[in-house]
Design an enzyme around this catalytic site. Structure first.
Site, PDB file in Angstrom:
ATOM      1  N   GLU A 147       0.840  -1.197   0.000  1.00 46.23           N
ATOM      2  CA  GLU A 147       0.000   0.000   0.000  1.00 46.23           C
ATOM      3  C   GLU A 147       0.878   1.251   0.000  1.00 46.23           C
ATOM      4  O   GLU A 147       1.848   1.335   0.745  1.00 46.23           O
ATOM      5  CB  GLU A 147      -0.908   0.005   1.230  1.00 46.23           C
ATOM      6  N   GLU A 152      -3.041  11.170   3.284  1.00 51.27           N
ATOM      7  CA  GLU A 152      -4.117  10.770   4.182  1.00 51.27           C
ATOM      8  C   GLU A 152      -4.276  11.905   5.190  1.00 51.27           C
ATOM      9  O   GLU A 152      -3.392  12.128   6.021  1.00 51.27           O
ATOM     10  CB  GLU A 152      -3.794   9.455   4.882  1.00 51.27           C
TER      11      GLU A 152
END
Length: 539
Positions: A147, A152
């Site tokens: 990932e 974020e």
């Protein structure tokens, strides 16, 4: 009155064209490398200049995205991924969070239908919501072990401002059974914006996934973080491969109550604060300058594709094409029944010929390009013998009955005129053949210089190249020379570049004269021996 309607119609068309790529004029901040430039990957790039909602998804959306996760997982904590919360309003993508009752939330998500793989630069322009929820732009592999979190962000931070003022730039490596998670820790993974909450404005968030062991993070065009080998997978979850797999792009919001405070139902119901707005997403791959990487603009004159699997090695300067590469600017029009294999590097196979795309069915490869005459070179072969492979271009048969022995790789080329802005290549198998198998597609626009040079050397654009072409490096050798067979001792070999300039002259002392290629730049050359000419391609 009719003239006025026509004028308005053309203005509408013009505005639609201008809005097609909202990032035009914004340079890619990452360095593609010496001799390289950036080429837009249209099948994973989007300006979101269309209207889309659940039950009313236009092709502009469905050709690139699905409003769900890569599998049936519904999200972390109190998250419920839900398709209606992902929509577009004609100019932007909305990733919304709304109350679902019982302390849970419906959360928008989109996942790319096409995969990307290093080397690749990806970037969005976005404004995060004013919520405690996570707003994320990230990538994930099918097996959920690799990932990359390009960004974020948490728009609000109940009880403080720490998270609201920092953007998380990170990645994960996982072992799924038993579940084990690694991600780098520390302040370097949280980029501080000088005290201004990230929710207050649109920002550009980008990442250059340079190779399996290098990530470069960019915010508003400035490199703010670099991750290298020591931080990629120190616990060896991936067995030493690094971040090497092809991956999907995901844009979503999450109610991460497993470690964050939950959004209240009242907060989730506030439409002025519950939307993660994405203006656009763009994705680029580095290609050789000679390839005319268009950086989102028209005008490319050369396209080099290494055909193989989603994870096999790619020849430097080439762009990967796998059996799942669907036609956007380039790719397979129909990926059904196309296979791919990586045969490895044994028996002298280089990274061009070790991997293949193949099929027993007739399939079309398409390339968007400007109109003109193009030379197309295709390399055929496999570790198994192949028979009666055929290629047509723009509806005309160009190569027929191509046969290769086991372990043999043969390059053939032809010229084709394109007048509709798209080159169509049809691959098929004739009687007695089982599958067509190709390792490379190389498309180059024919210039006036190259045409004049061919004519001057007694060749025409229609001459069969199989009797007049060398390809370097040889599929089984990497020595820095090329051998000219049947050379006449005492004569001279002259090598010209594509502009017709002499770059080397060699006196023949052997019937199989070797010519050193030291100092030769990549490109196409012409070898002249006793009035006969042949192409030499150095890559």
């Amino acid at each position: 009155m009719k003239k006025n309607y026509l004028l308005l119609y053309f203005i509408f068309l013009l505005c639609g064209s201008i809005a097609a790529q909202d990032w035009n004029g914004i340079p890619v901040p990452a360095n593609p490398g010496n001799g390289m430039t950036w080429q837009l990957q249209d099948n994973v790039s989007d300006s979101f200049n269309y209207t889309s909602s659940e039950g009313n998804r236009p092709t502009a959306f469905t050709s690139k995205w699905k409003p769900s996760y890569i599998n049936g997982w519904t999200g972390p904590g109190s998250t419920i991924f839900n398709a209606p919360q992902a929509w577009t309003n004609g100019s932007q993508l909305a990733i919304q969070a709304q109350p679902a009752g019982n302390g849970k939330s419906y959360n928008g998500i989109i996942t790319s239908k096409n995969k990307i793989q290093y080397p690749v630069y990806m970037e969005i322009k976005a404004k995060i919501m004013d919520q405690v929820l996570a707003n994320a732009f990230w990538t994930l592999t099918d097996d959920e072990t690799q990932e990359i979190d390009i960004m974020e962000g948490y728009g609000s931070d109940r009880g403080g401002t720490w998270f609201a003022q920092r953007m998380h730039l990170s990645h994960h490596t996982f072992i799924r059974n038993p579940f084990t998670d690694y991600q780098p820790m520390g302040d370097a993974t949280w980029y501080y914006n000088g005290g201004t909450p990230w929710r207050s404005a649109y920002h550009r968030y980008g990442c250059y996934w340079k190779d399996p062991f290098t990530l470069e993070y960019y915010i508003d065009g400035v490199k703010v973080r670099t991750v290298t080998r020591a931080e990629i997978d120190p616990n060896n979850h991936l067995g030493g491969t690094g971040l090497n797999q092809a991956t999907n792009i995901i844009i979503d919001c999450e109610n991460q109550t497993d470690w964050r405070p939950a959004a209240t139902q009242e907060e989730l119901a506030d439409d002025s604060k519950n939307i993660f707005w994405v203006d656009w997403i763009r994705v680029y791959k580095p290609v050789a300058v000679s390839g005319g990487g268009n950086n989102g603009n028209d005008g490319a004159t050369e396209f080099q594709y290494d055909l193989g699997t989603d994870t096999s090695a790619v020849w430097p300067g080439y762009t990967r094409v796998s059996n799942t590469t669907r036609a956007g600017n380039f790719g397979w029009a129909n990926t059904n029944d196309i296979g791919s294999r990586d045969r490895g590097a044994s028996n002298g196979r280089n990274n061009i010929n070790r991997d293949i795309n193949f099929s027993s069915q007739t399939r079309f490869f398409t390339q968007d390009l400007s109109n003109g005459t193009y030379n197309v070179l295709i390399t055929f072969g496999d570790t198994y013998a192949r028979k009666n492979m055929n290629v047509a271009a723009e509806g005309q048969n160009k190569l027929t009955n191509i046969n290769t022995n086991a372990g043999q790789y043969v390059s053939r080329s032809f010229d084709v005129n394109v007048n509709d802005g798209k080159l169509d290549l049809r691959f098929s198998v004739g009687n007695g053949g089982d599958v067509w198998s190709i390792t490379r597609i190389w498309i180059r626009k024919v210039t006036s210089n190259s045409a004049n040079l061919l004519a001057a050397k007694g060749l025409t654009l229609e001459d069969p190249v199989e009797t007049t072409e060398f390809l370097y490096p040889n599929p089984a050798k990497t020595d820095d020379f090329v051998t000219v067979p049947n050379s006449e001792i005492g004569s001279s070999i002259i090598i010209y570049n594509s502009a017709g300039q002499v770059v080397k002259k060699v006196s023949v002392v052997s019937e199989n004269q070797k010519i050193s290629l030291e100092g030769f730049a990549k490109g196409m050359y012409f070898i002249n021996l006793n009035g006969q000419s042949t192409k030499l391609i150095v890559q």
